[in-house]
Design a protein around this motif. Structure first.
Motif, PDB file in Angstrom:
ATOM      1  N   ALA A   1     -15.941  39.128  -3.394  1.00 57.17           N
ATOM      2  CA  ALA A   1     -15.234  38.886  -4.643  1.00 57.17           C
ATOM      3  C   ALA A   1     -16.101  37.993  -5.536  1.00 57.17           C
ATOM      4  O   ALA A   1     -16.791  37.095  -5.043  1.00 57.17           O
ATOM      5  CB  ALA A   1     -13.884  38.217  -4.371  1.00 57.17           C
ATOM      6  N   PRO A   2     -16.098  38.233  -6.848  1.00 54.28           N
ATOM      7  CA  PRO A   2     -17.002  37.476  -7.738  1.00 54.28           C
ATOM      8  C   PRO A   2     -16.908  35.967  -7.597  1.00 54.28           C
ATOM      9  O   PRO A   2     -17.930  35.272  -7.582  1.00 54.28           O
ATOM     10  CB  PRO A   2     -16.566  37.944  -9.134  1.00 54.28           C
ATOM     11  N   LYS A   3     -15.697  35.423  -7.474  1.00 54.56           N
ATOM     12  CA  LYS A   3     -15.557  33.972  -7.358  1.00 54.56           C
ATOM     13  C   LYS A   3     -16.104  33.459  -6.031  1.00 54.56           C
ATOM     14  O   LYS A   3     -16.621  32.344  -5.957  1.00 54.56           O
ATOM     15  CB  LYS A   3     -14.089  33.575  -7.516  1.00 54.56           C
ATOM     16  N   VAL A   4     -16.006  34.276  -4.979  1.00 57.97           N
ATOM     17  CA  VAL A   4     -16.598  33.893  -3.696  1.00 57.97           C
ATOM     18  C   VAL A   4     -18.116  33.836  -3.820  1.00 57.97           C
ATOM     19  O   VAL A   4     -18.761  32.877  -3.384  1.00 57.97           O
ATOM     20  CB  VAL A   4     -16.189  34.874  -2.584  1.00 57.97           C
ATOM     21  N   VAL A   5     -18.670  34.859  -4.433  1.00 59.52           N
ATOM     22  CA  VAL A   5     -20.124  34.937  -4.582  1.00 59.52           C
ATOM     23  C   VAL A   5     -20.648  33.772  -5.411  1.00 59.52           C
ATOM     24  O   VAL A   5     -21.664  33.146  -5.065  1.00 59.52           O
ATOM     25  CB  VAL A   5     -20.524  36.287  -5.209  1.00 59.52           C
TER      26      VAL A   5
ATOM     27  N   ALA B   1     -17.894  45.435 -17.631  1.00 63.95           N
ATOM     28  CA  ALA B   1     -18.521  45.377 -16.311  1.00 63.95           C
ATOM     29  C   ALA B   1     -18.513  43.971 -15.722  1.00 63.95           C
ATOM     30  O   ALA B   1     -18.522  43.806 -14.502  1.00 63.95           O
ATOM     31  CB  ALA B   1     -19.953  45.904 -16.384  1.00 63.95           C
ATOM     32  N   ALA B   2     -18.500  42.952 -16.582  1.00 64.15           N
ATOM     33  CA  ALA B   2     -18.548  41.569 -16.113  1.00 64.15           C
ATOM     34  C   ALA B   2     -17.132  41.032 -15.927  1.00 64.15           C
ATOM     35  O   ALA B   2     -16.174  41.552 -16.493  1.00 64.15           O
ATOM     36  CB  ALA B   2     -19.323  40.701 -17.099  1.00 64.15           C
ATOM     37  N   ASP B   3     -17.004  39.971 -15.132  1.00 66.66           N
ATOM     38  CA  ASP B   3     -15.683  39.398 -14.868  1.00 66.66           C
ATOM     39  C   ASP B   3     -15.502  38.030 -15.501  1.00 66.66           C
ATOM     40  O   ASP B   3     -14.483  37.385 -15.288  1.00 66.66           O
ATOM     41  CB  ASP B   3     -15.441  39.317 -13.356  1.00 66.66           C
ATOM     42  N   THR B   4     -16.484  37.571 -16.272  1.00 72.08           N
ATOM     43  CA  THR B   4     -16.378  36.282 -16.942  1.00 72.08           C
ATOM     44  C   THR B   4     -16.151  36.476 -18.430  1.00 72.08           C
ATOM     45  O   THR B   4     -16.469  37.532 -18.992  1.00 72.08           O
ATOM     46  CB  THR B   4     -17.657  35.446 -16.730  1.00 72.08           C
ATOM     47  N   VAL B   5     -15.618  35.449 -19.081  1.00 74.44           N
ATOM     48  CA  VAL B   5     -15.337  35.538 -20.514  1.00 74.44           C
ATOM     49  C   VAL B   5     -16.627  35.592 -21.320  1.00 74.44           C
ATOM     50  O   VAL B   5     -16.742  36.331 -22.301  1.00 74.44           O
ATOM     51  CB  VAL B   5     -14.473  34.333 -20.954  1.00 74.44           C
ATOM     52  N   HIS B   6     -17.613  34.812 -20.890  1.00 73.91           N
ATOM     53  CA  HIS B   6     -18.900  34.780 -21.598  1.00 73.91           C
ATOM     54  C   HIS B   6     -20.016  35.150 -20.626  1.00 73.91           C
ATOM     55  O   HIS B   6     -20.730  34.279 -20.108  1.00 73.91           O
ATOM     56  CB  HIS B   6     -19.152  33.392 -22.188  1.00 73.91           C
ATOM     57  N   PRO B   7     -20.204  36.429 -20.328  1.00 74.78           N
ATOM     58  CA  PRO B   7     -21.262  36.845 -19.391  1.00 74.78           C
ATOM     59  C   PRO B   7     -22.644  36.584 -19.964  1.00 74.78           C
ATOM     60  O   PRO B   7     -22.816  36.414 -21.179  1.00 74.78           O
ATOM     61  CB  PRO B   7     -21.008  38.354 -19.227  1.00 74.78           C
ATOM     62  N   GLN B   8     -23.627  36.554 -19.088  1.00 71.41           N
ATOM     63  CA  GLN B   8     -24.991  36.242 -19.500  1.00 71.41           C
ATOM     64  C   GLN B   8     -25.711  37.422 -20.135  1.00 71.41           C
ATOM     65  O   GLN B   8     -26.821  37.274 -20.613  1.00 71.41           O
ATOM     66  CB  GLN B   8     -25.788  35.733 -18.296  1.00 71.41           C
ATOM     67  N   GLY B   9     -25.071  38.581 -20.141  1.00 65.32           N
ATOM     68  CA  GLY B   9     -25.675  39.713 -20.822  1.00 65.32           C
ATOM     69  C   GLY B   9     -26.406  40.678 -19.915  1.00 65.32           C
ATOM     70  O   GLY B   9     -26.961  41.678 -20.378  1.00 65.32           O
ATOM     71  N   VAL B  10     -26.428  40.419 -18.608  1.00 67.61           N
ATOM     72  CA  VAL B  10     -27.100  41.307 -17.654  1.00 67.61           C
ATOM     73  C   VAL B  10     -26.139  41.579 -16.504  1.00 67.61           C
ATOM     74  O   VAL B  10     -25.593  40.651 -15.906  1.00 67.61           O
ATOM     75  CB  VAL B  10     -28.396  40.686 -17.105  1.00 67.61           C
TER      76      VAL B  10
ATOM     77  N   PRO C   1     -36.991  51.472 -13.459  1.00 64.80           N
ATOM     78  CA  PRO C   1     -36.662  52.895 -13.623  1.00 64.80           C
ATOM     79  C   PRO C   1     -35.201  53.152 -13.995  1.00 64.80           C
ATOM     80  O   PRO C   1     -34.882  54.182 -14.575  1.00 64.80           O
ATOM     81  CB  PRO C   1     -36.992  53.495 -12.254  1.00 64.80           C
ATOM     82  N   ALA C   2     -34.306  52.242 -13.670  1.00 67.95           N
ATOM     83  CA  ALA C   2     -32.890  52.456 -13.968  1.00 67.95           C
ATOM     84  C   ALA C   2     -32.361  51.290 -14.781  1.00 67.95           C
ATOM     85  O   ALA C   2     -31.427  50.596 -14.392  1.00 67.95           O
ATOM     86  CB  ALA C   2     -32.090  52.624 -12.690  1.00 67.95           C
ATOM     87  N   SER C   3     -32.978  51.042 -15.927  1.00 68.49           N
ATOM     88  CA  SER C   3     -32.582  49.961 -16.808  1.00 68.49           C
ATOM     89  C   SER C   3     -32.083  50.546 -18.119  1.00 68.49           C
ATOM     90  O   SER C   3     -32.755  51.378 -18.739  1.00 68.49           O
ATOM     91  CB  SER C   3     -33.773  49.033 -17.078  1.00 68.49           C
ATOM     92  N   TYR C   4     -30.886  50.122 -18.539  1.00 68.89           N
ATOM     93  CA  TYR C   4     -30.286  50.708 -19.739  1.00 68.89           C
ATOM     94  C   TYR C   4     -29.744  49.602 -20.637  1.00 68.89           C
ATOM     95  O   TYR C   4     -29.145  48.639 -20.166  1.00 68.89           O
ATOM     96  CB  TYR C   4     -29.130  51.644 -19.361  1.00 68.89           C
ATOM     97  N   GLU C   5     -29.960  49.772 -21.922  1.00 69.26           N
ATOM     98  CA  GLU C   5     -29.383  48.844 -22.889  1.00 69.26           C
ATOM     99  C   GLU C   5     -27.922  49.228 -23.105  1.00 69.26           C
ATOM    100  O   GLU C   5     -27.595  50.410 -23.261  1.00 69.26           O
ATOM    101  CB  GLU C   5     -30.143  48.913 -24.204  1.00 69.26           C
ATOM    102  N   ALA C   6     -27.045  48.235 -23.087  1.00 66.97           N
ATOM    103  CA  ALA C   6     -25.612  48.493 -23.192  1.00 66.97           C
ATOM    104  C   ALA C   6     -25.020  47.731 -24.368  1.00 66.97           C
ATOM    105  O   ALA C   6     -25.553  46.702 -24.798  1.00 66.97           O
ATOM    106  CB  ALA C   6     -24.903  48.098 -21.900  1.00 66.97           C
ATOM    107  N   THR C   7     -23.915  48.222 -24.858  1.00 67.77           N
ATOM    108  CA  THR C   7     -23.215  47.557 -25.951  1.00 67.77           C
ATOM    109  C   THR C   7     -22.458  46.348 -25.408  1.00 67.77           C
ATOM    110  O   THR C   7     -22.193  46.257 -24.200  1.00 67.77           O
ATOM    111  CB  THR C   7     -22.208  48.514 -26.606  1.00 67.77           C
ATOM    112  N   PRO C   8     -22.107  45.417 -26.259  1.00 66.49           N
ATOM    113  CA  PRO C   8     -21.311  44.265 -25.799  1.00 66.49           C
ATOM    114  C   PRO C   8     -20.007  44.689 -25.137  1.00 66.49           C
ATOM    115  O   PRO C   8     -19.542  44.026 -24.207  1.00 66.49           O
ATOM    116  CB  PRO C   8     -21.051  43.489 -27.095  1.00 66.49           C
ATOM    117  N   GLN C   9     -19.427  45.789 -25.582  1.00 68.97           N
ATOM    118  CA  GLN C   9     -18.182  46.263 -24.987  1.00 68.97           C
ATOM    119  C   GLN C   9     -18.385  46.698 -23.538  1.00 68.97           C
ATOM    120  O   GLN C   9     -17.549  46.441 -22.669  1.00 68.97           O
ATOM    121  CB  GLN C   9     -17.611  47.421 -25.818  1.00 68.97           C
TER     122      GLN C   9
END
Length: 204
Positions: free
Chosen positions: A93-97, A29-38, A16-24
């Motif tokens: 924190a993302p690196k902890v997770v 939203a992601a903290d990695t250089v090459h995120p997985q896209g979700v 119900p709350a799924s949205y297509e987003a641009t690469p930007q």
């Protein structure tokens, strides 16, 4: 796009709350250089304490990788509860997770716990062991079959005075080389798995 990626995309489109987003947007939203896209926004689960009688107290550990590794080991050995004192790096924190490899979803964790609160939690614990390179008692001489707590300290400064006041005994990991001490995550893991060994096989 891989077949696994296509299958995931189809499943997400039905939420119900799924949205297509641009690469930007994904990059922001992601903290990695090459995120997985979700990326997703979710509440962290609150896991109630277990009943194994083993509590881990993390005293102002600062490195995210160290804390994540400690949490991963704690979950692996079945620690009942992990208490992170005020001053410890953000548990989420993302690196902890990433370093914890899913431990957040299976381990009872509390962060920013004051030392007076930690003292109250440990009041009913038979043995409160503090890991200290200067101690004389080897970690395997401790009786981990009883209700116990393990305190591990900061990477640079070791245990705080507040942690030392709560400890009933100090333990160390004997070493034959010239290193002054082990990495806190390695040391915590070594001790925790000895506790598991004793609990599984009896103290021998």
């Amino acid at each position: 796009q891989t077949s696994a990626g296509s299958d995931l995309l189809q499943r997400l489109q039905h939420l119900p709350a799924s949205y297509e987003a641009t690469p930007q947007v994904i990059a922001a939203a992601a903290d990695t250089v090459h995120p997985q896209g979700v990326v997703a926004l979710a509440y962290w689960p609150r896991i109630p304490p277990g009943k194994t009688g083993l509590i881990l107290v993390v005293d102002t550990v600062q490195d995210p990788g160290n804390l994540g590794t400690i949490l991963r080991s704690a979950e692996a050995v079945g620690v009942a509860q992990t208490l992170c004192s005020v001053g410890t790096v953000d548990v989420y924190a993302p690196k902890v997770v990433r370093s914890a490899m899913g431990a957040h979803f299976r381990l009872s964790i509390e962060q920013d716990v004051r030392w007076d609160e930690i003292g109250e939690r440990l009041a009913q614990v038979d043995h409160v062991y503090a890991a200290d390179p200067e101690a004389r008692m080897p970690y395997y001489a401790a009786d981990w079959r009883q209700p116990s707590a393990l305190l591990v300290g900061n990477e640079a400064h070791g245990l705080s005075n507040a942690a030392r006041r709560l400890a009933t005994k100090q333990i160390t990991i004997p070493m034959r080389g010239r290193a002054e001490s082990l990495n806190v995550a390695v040391a915590a893991s070594v001790i925790l798995f000895e506790a598991l060994r004793q609990r599984m096989l009896g103290r021998s």
